[in-house]
Scaffold this active site. Sequence first.
Site, PDB file in Angstrom:
ATOM      1  N   ASP A  84     -11.621 -26.224  18.784  1.00 27.44           N
ATOM      2  CA  ASP A  84     -10.894 -25.001  18.440  1.00 27.44           C
ATOM      3  C   ASP A  84     -10.100 -25.172  17.158  1.00 27.44           C
ATOM      4  OD1 ASP A  84      -9.043 -26.784  19.765  1.00 27.44           O
ATOM      5  OD2 ASP A  84      -7.666 -25.095  19.999  1.00 27.44           O
ATOM      6  N   GLU A 177      -7.245 -27.578  22.017  1.00 25.52           N
ATOM      7  CA  GLU A 177      -6.195 -28.532  21.662  1.00 25.52           C
ATOM      8  C   GLU A 177      -5.042 -27.836  20.967  1.00 25.52           C
ATOM      9  OE1 GLU A 177      -4.087 -31.485  19.021  1.00 25.52           O
ATOM     10  OE2 GLU A 177      -5.136 -29.634  18.514  1.00 25.52           O
ATOM     11  N   HIS A 382      -3.635 -25.542   9.362  1.00 24.66           N
ATOM     12  CA  HIS A 382      -3.253 -24.350  10.128  1.00 24.66           C
ATOM     13  C   HIS A 382      -3.003 -23.123   9.265  1.00 24.66           C
ATOM     14  CE1 HIS A 382      -1.828 -26.746  13.925  1.00 24.66           C
ATOM     15  NE2 HIS A 382      -3.004 -27.142  13.471  1.00 24.66           N
TER      16      HIS A 382
END
Length: 407
Positions: A84, A177, A382
């Site tokens: 993920d 995760e 991110h």
Amino acid sequence: MAYDLLLERFLRYAKINTRSDENATRTPTTQSQVDFALNILKPELEELGLSNIHYLESNGYLVATLPANDDRLTRKIGFISHMDTADFNAEGVSPQVIESYDGGIIPLGTSGYNLDPADFPNLQNYIGQTLITTDGTTLLGADDKSGIAEIMTALAHLKANPEIKHCEIRVGFGPDEEIGIGADKFDVDDFDVDFAYTVDGGPLGELQYETFSAAGAELIFHGRNVHPGTAKGQMVNALQLAIDFHNQLPAEDRPELTDGYQGFNHLQTMTGTVEEANSSYIIRDFETESFENRKATFQEIADKMNQAYGQTRVDLVIKDQYYNMRQVIEKDMMPVELAKEVMEDLGIVPVIEPIRGGTDGSKISFKGIPTPNIFAGGENMHGRYEFVSLQTMEKAVDVILGIISKP
């Protein structure tokens, strides 16, 4: 060493949206992760000749084995990466490949965003290298598609070079995760290794066996709403209660003011009305005593406020999330020393620092398989400024190959 198809493999993986969903209750939380495992990774593992390839519906892990080809190499070593990606747009990922980076500003497609060394001085570490960036509209997904690509590339290299002697290797590609639940159902009996590594770190040389211990705190503040014109002595503003609670926490214990081995209390959300307000915190520390003290401080403040009002105005629920895996790994540092020795053999300077966060390896370690973390190459993860160096990814493959062939 340069590896054929490493870049192609990473780009292909990165373009697939496998974002997890913290609001879902299924495992994995998104169908895209299941599809990625079954339709992309599983056929590749089959093509590479691995055995015992199976997808566990109970936990969302795709697992496979490459048997040892040398009886003298008796270890069973696992490598784990997560499928993920983080909570940022992952639809329509369109990576840019910047060859021989010159140290300047990198426009992120036509988005108007730039990777600027003035904002990201870590770019200066990559002059002359091949960088993969976003186009400014999505994240890249190097966390952790780079780790998956590196593990797959190591397996492909072993298939192409059968003379390389290696121990038994188990690989695991897991879900969720990024939302902290990926390893909750990890099956250590099925994985069956002596120790493992998550390939989920950042820059070159990262080698980590310490994580935060983590908890979440959820608070509900109960107010009493009356007309503000006649509120004196009657109104209890739940939003003000939330503010008062927050202001009683140590002001210096915030993420933006801490680093290294310092813990923190992080206010993530605060919402509400005069009648009711909600606050959500994460609590982090490396040391068990400090971790417990932080949680106790939350409870003490809530108790004091309720006592002051003579009734329950503050409801507090604290739940532990994961613990510092150092407590497990330091009992036998061999996995860390092995990775450190391999890096040094390759001319890589090991950067042994605590993870100011958590990894699947933390929960897996406490389930019985010591699982430190090694670098995968991603930087600025991110978000739209994420990038990864192809040369760092190549060195991660070198480290994996070194670990499994070390006597």
